[in-house]
Design an enzyme around this catalytic site. Structure first.
Site, PDB file in Angstrom:
ATOM      1  N   LYS A 186       0.826  -1.203   0.000  1.00 13.38           N
ATOM      2  CA  LYS A 186       0.000   0.000   0.000  1.00 13.38           C
ATOM      3  C   LYS A 186       0.871   1.268   0.000  1.00 13.38           C
ATOM      4  CE  LYS A 186      -3.991  -2.085   0.038  1.00 13.38           C
ATOM      5  NZ  LYS A 186      -3.606  -3.486   0.049  1.00 13.38           N
ATOM      6  N   THR A 187       0.230   2.416  -0.239  1.00 12.99           N
ATOM      7  CA  THR A 187       0.947   3.687  -0.346  1.00 12.99           C
ATOM      8  C   THR A 187       1.726   3.994   0.913  1.00 12.99           C
ATOM      9  OG1 THR A 187      -0.740   4.500  -1.869  1.00 12.99           O
ATOM     10  CG2 THR A 187       0.698   6.150  -0.853  1.00 12.99           C
TER      11      THR A 187
END
Length: 378
Positions: A186-187
């Site tokens: 994920k970011t």
């Protein structure tokens, strides 16, 4: 992780700050779910999305389970979910004994189709879980209105949407509860982990108890309610605190890279490729950058071509209704045209925040060579 000939789909972006905070947490001796970093992470994330409350959890999937339990959704209740999403969205519904009801997606936005959503509402509907797929915002404003008029809950699955906003308001804060994921791809990441955000104080207190065995906040081994262990560790939260210091920077890198992809690809074969449609007021965080081929017969060949050139890709999620785990929840005669079109035509390209300009050039060049080879054969 350093540059090599292989270009991964995504990878964590970690700095010395993560190591510094992790070492501090280890030295403190608070390596489990107690420790200062957990509350610091919750406050930092709540501030970032502009939510009153935030609750850390051990992963995004259990975050969805917790949200459903907090809202007392269970056996026999119906929960509407998009037919194209990561399986955790539907699995969480099944885990609490409820029934996932599949709504088709809009093939242009790859998010829940409003007409299909409306058609799935019954007197057993207790909630809807719109998914902000790949960082693109679902029409949660309209979904919220429909849900309020029909008196059921909205749980936003924002697992892939850190940094996504609608008219400046962060997704995950439109409904009753928003759920985020911090898996390694994920970011921002904590390795494994998740977060619930909400504005209701009663639900917040309830969720904090349920996340930790149902313990009373005033009497640790007194069980006030149902609960289990969904807690994030202080070590994970330490990493999360460091990631939050760079969250704006990391989201901007994703968005910048998406713009570069579009610039390069549009100059090559604009007639062959389209992109995910965004709402006018949506600020897409582009967790994964998606392209769609106008000729669905080429998607598998393009994937093979990219992989043969050491470029990792990912097809759009399989529609849930055709998968063995979920097919019993849908009629075999039901047609999900948007879901089928999205799966057959779409593919995700490498979207790491560590992706270099030269790597994007290579990826787009390989895509260009693919279409050139197709043209030569025709």
């Amino acid at each position: 992780m350093g540059e090599s000939s292989f270009i991964p789909l995504s990878e964590p972006n970690l700095s010395l700050r993560e190591s510094e905070y992790l070492n501090e947490a280890m030295k403190s001796g608070w390596i489990s779910s107690a420790g200062n970093y957990v509350e610091m992470f919750e406050k930092s994330f709540a501030n970032y999305v502009d939510s009153k409350y935030a609750i850390t959890v051990s992963n995004g999937t259990l975050g969805l389970v917790l949200a459903l339990k907090m809202l007392e959704i269970g056996v026999g209740d119906e929960v509407i979910v998009p037919n194209v999403t990561f399986g955790a969205t539907a699995n969480a519904v099944c885990q609490v004994g409820a029934i996932p009801i599949f709504a088709d997606i809009d093939q242009d936005t790859m998010c829940m189709d409003l007409e299909s959503f409306r058609s799935k509402i019954t007197n057993k509907t207790r909630a809807v879980i719109p998914v902000h797929l790949y960082g693109n915002a679902a029409d949660v404003v309209e979904i919220n209105k429909i849900a309020k008029n029909s008196n059921f809950y909205v749980i936003e699955d924002a697992a892939e949407a850190v940094g996504t906003r609608i008219s400046g308001k962060h997704v995950g804060t439109f409904g009753d509860i928003g759920v985020f994921s911090f898996f390694a791809n994920k970011t921002i990441t904590t390795g494994e982990g998740g977060m619930l955000v909400l504005n209701n104080e009663h639900l917040y207190s309830k969720g904090k108890m349920m996340r930790s065995h149902g313990f009373s906040p005033n009497n640790r081994y007194w069980h006030e309610t149902w609960g289990t262990n969904m807690r994030m560790t202080n070590l994970q939260a330490a990493i999360g605190c460091a990631q939050m210091e760079r969250v704006t920077e990391l989201v901007e890198i994703k968005q910048k890279n998406a713009g570069i992809y579009k610039e390069f690809l549009s100059s090559l074969y604009p007639a062959k490729i389209t992109y995910v449609k965004e709402h006018t007021d949506c600020e897409n965080s582009h967790w994964l950058f998606v392209i769609k081929l106008k000729d669905k017969n080429l998607i598998q060949k393009l994937e093979t071509h990219l992989v043969s050139n050491q470029i990792e890709t990912r097809r759009i999620f399989y529609p849930l209704n055709i998968q063995p785990a979920f097919e019993k929840y849908s009629s075999k005669n039901e047609i999900f045209s948007g879901s089928i079109a999205a799966y057959e035509n779409g593919i995700c390209l490498p979207s790491s925040t560590l992706l270099s300009l030269e790597q994007i050039r290579k990826i787009t060049s390989v895509i260009s060579s693919f279409f050139e080879s197709i043209a030569e054969k025709s």
